[in-house]
Design a protein around this motif. Sequence first.
Motif, short mmCIF file in Angstrom:
data_model
loop_
_atom_site.label_atom_id
_atom_site.label_comp_id
_atom_site.label_asym_id
_atom_site.label_seq_id
_atom_site.Cartn_x
_atom_site.Cartn_y
_atom_site.Cartn_z
N SER A 80 0.85 -1.19 0.00
CA SER A 80 0.00 0.00 0.00
C SER A 80 0.89 1.25 0.00
O SER A 80 2.05 1.19 0.40
N PRO A 81 0.33 2.37 -0.42
CA PRO A 81 1.10 3.63 -0.36
C PRO A 81 1.62 3.93 1.06
O PRO A 81 2.73 4.42 1.22
N MET A 82 0.81 3.62 2.07
CA MET A 82 1.24 3.87 3.44
C MET A 82 2.43 2.97 3.80
O MET A 82 3.37 3.41 4.47
N MET A 83 2.41 1.72 3.37
CA MET A 83 3.53 0.82 3.65
C MET A 83 4.79 1.28 2.91
O MET A 83 5.90 1.20 3.45
N LYS A 84 4.63 1.75 1.70
CA LYS A 84 5.78 2.27 0.94
C LYS A 84 6.36 3.50 1.64
O LYS A 84 7.57 3.65 1.73
N ARG A 85 5.49 4.34 2.15
CA ARG A 85 5.95 5.52 2.89
C ARG A 85 6.67 5.11 4.16
O ARG A 85 7.70 5.66 4.52
N GLY A 86 6.14 4.10 4.85
CA GLY A 86 6.78 3.57 6.04
C GLY A 86 8.16 3.01 5.75
O GLY A 86 9.10 3.20 6.53
N ALA A 87 8.30 2.33 4.61
CA ALA A 87 9.61 1.79 4.22
C ALA A 87 10.60 2.93 3.97
O ALA A 87 11.76 2.86 4.40
N GLY A 90 11.44 4.47 7.37
CA GLY A 90 12.28 3.52 8.11
C GLY A 90 13.72 3.53 7.63
O GLY A 90 14.66 3.53 8.43
N HIS A 91 13.90 3.57 6.32
CA HIS A 91 15.26 3.61 5.79
C HIS A 91 15.95 4.94 6.12
O HIS A 91 17.14 4.95 6.44
N LEU A 92 15.21 6.03 6.07
CA LEU A 92 15.79 7.32 6.47
C LEU A 92 16.24 7.28 7.93
O LEU A 92 17.32 7.77 8.26
N LEU A 93 15.42 6.69 8.79
CA LEU A 93 15.79 6.57 10.20
C LEU A 93 17.04 5.71 10.38
O LEU A 93 17.92 6.04 11.18
N LEU A 99 23.55 4.93 11.14
CA LEU A 99 24.79 5.10 10.36
C LEU A 99 25.43 6.48 10.49
O LEU A 99 26.59 6.65 10.15
N ILE A 100 24.68 7.44 10.98
CA ILE A 100 25.25 8.78 11.16
C ILE A 100 25.22 9.17 12.64
O ILE A 100 26.25 9.49 13.23
N GLY A 101 24.05 9.15 13.26
CA GLY A 101 23.91 9.60 14.64
C GLY A 101 24.72 8.81 15.64
O GLY A 101 25.39 9.39 16.51
N LEU A 102 24.69 7.48 15.53
CA LEU A 102 25.41 6.66 16.50
C LEU A 102 26.93 6.87 16.41
O LEU A 102 27.57 7.13 17.43
N PRO A 103 27.53 6.77 15.22
CA PRO A 103 28.98 7.04 15.17
C PRO A 103 29.34 8.46 15.60
O PRO A 103 30.34 8.67 16.30
N ILE A 154 17.26 -1.70 13.89
CA ILE A 154 17.84 -2.79 13.10
C ILE A 154 16.99 -4.05 13.27
O ILE A 154 16.71 -4.76 12.30
N GLY A 155 16.58 -4.33 14.51
CA GLY A 155 15.70 -5.48 14.74
C GLY A 155 14.42 -5.38 13.95
O GLY A 155 13.98 -6.36 13.33
N GLY A 156 13.82 -4.20 13.92
CA GLY A 156 12.62 -3.97 13.12
C GLY A 156 12.88 -4.16 11.63
O GLY A 156 12.06 -4.75 10.91
N HIS A 157 14.01 -3.67 11.17
CA HIS A 157 14.40 -3.81 9.76
C HIS A 157 14.49 -5.29 9.37
O HIS A 157 13.96 -5.71 8.34
N VAL A 158 15.14 -6.08 10.22
CA VAL A 158 15.28 -7.51 9.97
C VAL A 158 13.90 -8.18 9.96
O VAL A 158 13.59 -8.99 9.07
N LEU A 159 13.07 -7.87 10.95
CA LEU A 159 11.73 -8.47 11.02
C LEU A 159 10.88 -8.14 9.79
O LEU A 159 10.18 -9.01 9.26
#
Length: 182
Positions: A80-87, A90-93, A99-103, A154-159
């Motif tokens: 769905s468009p909402m799921m695509k937006r969530g993806a 999620g990738h931006l986060l 990859l930026i904030g933690l280091p 990362i756990g959410g990404h894997v799931l």
Amino acid sequence: MAKEGNYTGPAKWLHWGMALIWLAAWVIGIVATHWRDEFNAHHELTFLHKAMASTLLFLIVARIAWRLSHPAPALPDSMSPMMKRGAYVGHLLLYAVALIGLPLSGWYWSSVADKPIMVAALFALPPLVDPDQSLYDLAKAIHTYTAWLCGALIGGHVLVALKHHFVEKDEVLKGMLPGRGN
């Protein structure tokens, strides 16, 4: 050129290589912090953690440059468009926090503590700020809580990737697997 639905070879190498470095640095950081006396009495694990994690600051530049010049494959029409937006969010986060904030928060903590960061044991990063022991606890808390947030992301990404593969039975996960029609 990548086969339709697949990421390019360099995108896959950057994804999986950075994932391995990130995960190893994350686990080493947890062990170095929570079992300091048992496994990190002389700070060898801290040195290794920083050497690995700091390389991500450089790899993220390559990854973003590659991504901007080689867009990700289209998501399945079944989403769905909402799921695509969530993806997308999620990738931006993941990019921004893991990859930026933690280091950067680790670099800040080391700077506040007046501790060097050796990038892959090759050269030292300059401090971000002047040493300031009054900021030590705050810098430590920022890095620690950001690390746990990243673990959740990362756990959410894997799931979600596994959900695509086993529940949705689409090609999303397969498109990022190595050796699949670059």
